[in-house]
Each structure stands twice: as structure tokens, then as C-alpha cells.
Design an enzyme around this catalytic site. Structure first.
Site, PDB file in Angstrom:
ATOM      1  N   SER A   1      52.766  43.438  37.525  1.00  0.00           N
ATOM      2  CA  SER A   1      52.580  44.561  36.607  1.00  0.00           C
ATOM      3  C   SER A   1      54.052  44.619  35.658  1.00  0.00           C
ATOM      4  CB  SER A   1      52.541  45.890  37.286  1.00  0.00           C
ATOM      5  OG  SER A   1      52.580  47.052  36.369  1.00  0.00           O
TER       6      SER A   1
ATOM      7  N   TYR B   1      54.668  51.513  44.100  1.00  0.00           N
ATOM      8  CA  TYR B   1      53.917  50.753  43.372  1.00  0.00           C
ATOM      9  C   TYR B   1      55.020  49.614  42.742  1.00  0.00           C
ATOM     10  CZ  TYR B   1      50.513  48.765  39.704  1.00  0.00           C
ATOM     11  OH  TYR B   1      49.777  48.044  39.018  1.00  0.00           O
TER      12      TYR B   1
HETATM   13  P1  NAD Z   1      40.757  48.275  39.980  1.00  0.00           P
HETATM   14  O1  NAD Z   1      40.827  49.510  40.674  1.00  0.00           O
HETATM   15  O2  NAD Z   1      39.648  48.555  38.690  1.00  0.00           O
HETATM   16  O3  NAD Z   1      40.346  46.848  40.643  1.00  0.00           O
HETATM   17  C1  NAD Z   1      40.850  46.635  41.832  1.00  0.00           C
HETATM   18  C2  NAD Z   1      39.930  46.138  42.627  1.00  0.00           C
HETATM   19  O4  NAD Z   1      40.811  45.535  43.821  1.00  0.00           O
HETATM   20  C3  NAD Z   1      38.944  47.008  43.104  1.00  0.00           C
HETATM   21  O5  NAD Z   1      37.801  46.472  43.203  1.00  0.00           O
HETATM   22  C4  NAD Z   1      39.264  47.392  44.765  1.00  0.00           C
HETATM   23  O6  NAD Z   1      38.124  47.696  45.624  1.00  0.00           O
HETATM   24  C5  NAD Z   1      39.838  46.229  44.973  1.00  0.00           C
HETATM   25  N1  NAD Z   1      40.726  46.429  46.191  1.00  0.00           N
HETATM   26  C6  NAD Z   1      41.872  47.383  46.489  1.00  0.00           C
HETATM   27  N2  NAD Z   1      42.045  47.217  47.559  1.00  0.00           N
HETATM   28  C7  NAD Z   1      41.820  46.063  48.122  1.00  0.00           C
HETATM   29  C8  NAD Z   1      42.239  45.678  49.339  1.00  0.00           C
HETATM   30  N3  NAD Z   1      42.964  46.229  50.597  1.00  0.00           N
HETATM   31  N4  NAD Z   1      41.460  44.626  49.731  1.00  0.00           N
HETATM   32  C9  NAD Z   1      40.581  43.792  48.828  1.00  0.00           C
HETATM   33  N5  NAD Z   1      40.374  44.572  47.593  1.00  0.00           N
HETATM   34  C10 NAD Z   1      41.046  45.339  47.352  1.00  0.00           C
HETATM   35  O7  NAD Z   1      41.976  47.968  39.059  1.00  0.00           O
HETATM   36  P2  NAD Z   1      42.590  46.758  38.073  1.00  0.00           P
HETATM   37  O8  NAD Z   1      43.207  47.421  37.027  1.00  0.00           O
HETATM   38  O9  NAD Z   1      41.691  45.888  37.846  1.00  0.00           O
HETATM   39  O10 NAD Z   1      43.782  46.115  38.802  1.00  0.00           O
HETATM   40  C11 NAD Z   1      43.690  44.641  39.448  1.00  0.00           C
HETATM   41  C12 NAD Z   1      45.403  44.358  39.487  1.00  0.00           C
HETATM   42  O11 NAD Z   1      46.006  44.634  38.143  1.00  0.00           O
HETATM   43  C13 NAD Z   1      46.017  45.136  40.607  1.00  0.00           C
HETATM   44  O12 NAD Z   1      46.880  44.361  41.178  1.00  0.00           O
HETATM   45  C14 NAD Z   1      46.781  46.197  39.669  1.00  0.00           C
HETATM   46  O13 NAD Z   1      47.988  46.599  40.399  1.00  0.00           O
HETATM   47  C15 NAD Z   1      47.167  45.135  38.442  1.00  0.00           C
HETATM   48  N6  NAD Z   1      47.649  46.033  37.401  1.00  0.00           N
HETATM   49  C16 NAD Z   1      46.616  47.039  36.771  1.00  0.00           C
HETATM   50  C17 NAD Z   1      47.120  47.469  35.638  1.00  0.00           C
HETATM   51  C18 NAD Z   1      46.246  48.601  34.827  1.00  0.00           C
HETATM   52  O14 NAD Z   1      46.670  49.127  34.039  1.00  0.00           O
HETATM   53  N7  NAD Z   1      44.868  48.689  35.085  1.00  0.00           N
HETATM   54  C19 NAD Z   1      48.424  47.240  34.877  1.00  0.00           C
HETATM   55  C20 NAD Z   1      49.159  46.429  35.584  1.00  0.00           C
HETATM   56  C21 NAD Z   1      48.825  45.520  36.846  1.00  0.00           C
END
Ligand code: NAD
Length: 253
Positions: free
Chosen positions: A139, A152
Site C-alpha cells: 500500500s 496497517y
Molecule cells: P477487499 O476487502 O475488497 O478484499 C479483500 C479480500 O481479502 C476479501 O475478499 C476478504 O474476504 C479477503 N480476506 C481478508 N482476510 C483474509 C484472510 N485472512 N484469508 C484470506 N482472505 C482474506 O479489499 P481490497 O481493497 O481488494 O484489498 C486487497 C489488498 O489491497 C489488501 O492487501 C489491501 O490492504 C490492499 N490495498 C487496498 C487499498 C484500497 O484502497 N482498497 C489500498 C492499498 C492497498
């Protein structure tokens, strides 16, 4: 274009958001997919929506060693190898100053976001094919601090250390390991963060984030998937140990 023709790809956190967008894109590019997520219902729905015999799935908690070994074995049994590992599952935790942050939630965020990456390095990378690619979703919070997001931020900085170490340890087999660093993306994760910050009106929080982004808007999940595709493909075979920011310029401020 078939940038991933016949490559076997594991995607964690594949049921929603960035992982789901990557699944859709990678499938169009010819990959065979093992989708992994803790949310059984959402994972089944995503796998079904892709309507392809090239897609399999495994319900697993990425922070548990037994689950990691289970989805690895299912991938090997189903497809015979692993060429690309998109290590993407993550949680946001809570938005609280450090003094008020619950210890249990700190431990959970570190387990799901950081220990999971170490477990992958331990169990999955040794079984990957030579010349494979690992993409870790960190991130912008893996490169700079954000008030209220200490757990985080720590977890996402930690993945950079594991990424650089794994890049060195697997270089002799030319397995490349890189991390991607999105700014805010339109997924359910940001909706939950916005609700934490301004429970009465999430749009206030969204406006605050947008003001901090030179492009003045969030990314779409597809923007992040496109970067992951480049790193998964043979267009990046000499790139390893790098951090890739995809944030509309947020990190520049
Ligand atoms: P999201 O919540 O839409 O999807 C995340 C998915 O991970 C979900 O389907 C959830 O069920 C699954 N998950 C959570 N815990 C889990 C576990 N213990 N085992 C297996 N699966 C698990 O979130 P997203 O925005 O798609 O995030 C994806 C990645 O991107 C994450 O690592 C997040 O930190 C990173 N990220 C997101 C953003 C943002 O703004 N959305 C920004 C920077 C980084």
C-alpha cells in the site's frame, strides 16, 4: 493479448476488490487460476461468475500455516505447478490513535497482512517454477505513515522487508518478487475505512482522501490489476525487489 497464456496463478483475497479484478483480467490473458479467500460465499460467487474450466478455488485463511499448505497442495494437484503468486489478501483493521488501538486487532492485522506473506515465502515460493513471479499487495501505507492506521502501516511496511529478502533468497532461480503500493481504491475496504473516519457521512471521508490525491480521485480495482498483470507477465522478467506505486500521485505530496 494472452500475456499469461497457460501460466498457473494463485490469487489470494480473490473474492472481492483488487483480487477479483485481477482474476477477471488474468483469465482473459490466458491464465489458469486458483482463487483463495476466507469468505466462502463470496469466493464461490466470484469463481462461478468467471464461468471457466480454467478456474478453481480454495477457501482458506492466509494467516494460518495449514491453510496455506492446503491451497498450495490443491493448486499443485489441480494444475501441476505455480508460475505466479499474487499475494493480495489483506484487512484494514481499525482507525484509532495508537494509544487507543486494541492489542487483539493489532495482532490480527499483523497476522493477516504480514505473517501471511512470510508463510507464503516459507511454503509457496520454494514450490514455484523457476522464472516465476510473486506480487505482494502492500500500500502507499507501506511507504509512508498514516495517522490512526498504525497496525496497517506497520504490516504494509513489513511486507516490503519480506519482499526484498525473498527477492534475494530466490534470485538464483530467477523467481522475481515485487510489491505494489496502491493509494485509495474503490473497494469495500475503503468503504469500511471511510465509515470509521466519518460514520455519519462516508462522503466526507472520501472527499478528504480525494483532496490528498493529485488526480483527485480513487483508483479503480482494474488500475491495480493492470500493474499486477505486467509484473506477472514475461514483460517483467528482469525486475525483482522493487516497490511499485499506483496512487494517482499521492506519494508525491
Ligand atoms: P477487499 O476487502 O475488497 O478484499 C479483500 C479480500 O481479502 C476479501 O475478499 C476478504 O474476504 C479477503 N480476506 C481478508 N482476510 C483474509 C484472510 N485472512 N484469508 C484470506 N482472505 C482474506 O479489499 P481490497 O481493497 O481488494 O484489498 C486487497 C489488498 O489491497 C489488501 O492487501 C489491501 O490492504 C490492499 N490495498 C487496498 C487499498 C484500497 O484502497 N482498497 C489500498 C492499498 C492497498
Amino acid at each position: 493479448m494472452n500475456m499469461l497464456q497457460d501460466k498457473v496463478v494463485i490469487i489470494t483475497g480473490a473474492a472481492a476488490g483488487i483480487g477479483k479484478a485481477a482474476a477477471e483480467l488474468f483469465l482473459r490473458e490466458g491464465a489458469q487460476l486458483m482463487l483463495v479467500d476466507i469468505d466462502r460465499k463470496a469466493l464461490q460467487a466470484t469463481a462461478t461468475s468467471l464461468q471457466s474450466t480454467h478456474v478453481s478455488y480454495c477457501v482458506a485463511d492466509v494467516s494460518k500455516a495449514a491453510d496455506v499448505q492446503q491451497y498450495l497442495q490443491k493448486t499443485l494437484d489441480t494444475f501441476g505447478t505455480v508460475d505466479v503468486f499474487f499475494c493480495n489478501a489483506g484487512i484494514e483493521g481499525l482507525v484509532r490513535p495508537m494509544a487507543d488501538y486494541p492489542e487483539e486487532m493489532f495482532d490480527k492485522v499483523i497476522a493477516v497482512n504480514l505473517k501471511s506473506v512470510w508463510l507464503s515465502c516459507k511454503y509457496i515460493l520454494p514450490r514455484m517454477s523457476d522464472g516465476g513471479s510473486v506480487i505482494i499487495t502492500s500500500s502507499v501505507a507501506g511507504l509512508k505513515g498514516f495517522e490512526g492506521l498504525g497496525a496497517y502501516v506497520a504490516s504494509k511496511h513489513g511486507t516490503v522487508g519480506l519482499m526484498r529478502t525473498a527477492a534475494l533468497e530466490f534470485a538464483d532461480r530467477e523467481i522475481r518478487v515485487n510489491s505494489i503500493h496502491p493509494g485509495p481504491v474503490h473497494t469495500e475496504m475503503m468503504r469500511r475505512v471511510e465509515k470509521e473516519i466519518s460514520p455519519k457521512n462516508i462522503h466526507d471521508a472520501q472527499k478528504g482522501f480525494e483532496a490528498a490525491i493529485p488526480f483527485k480521485r480513487y483508483a479503480k480495482p482494474e488500475d491495480i490489476a493492470a500493474l499486477a498483470l505486467f509484473l506477472a507477465s514475461d514483460h517483467s522478467t528482469y525486475i525483482t525487489g522493487c516497490t511499485y506505486v499506483v496512487d494517482g500521485g499521492m506519494i508525491c505530496k
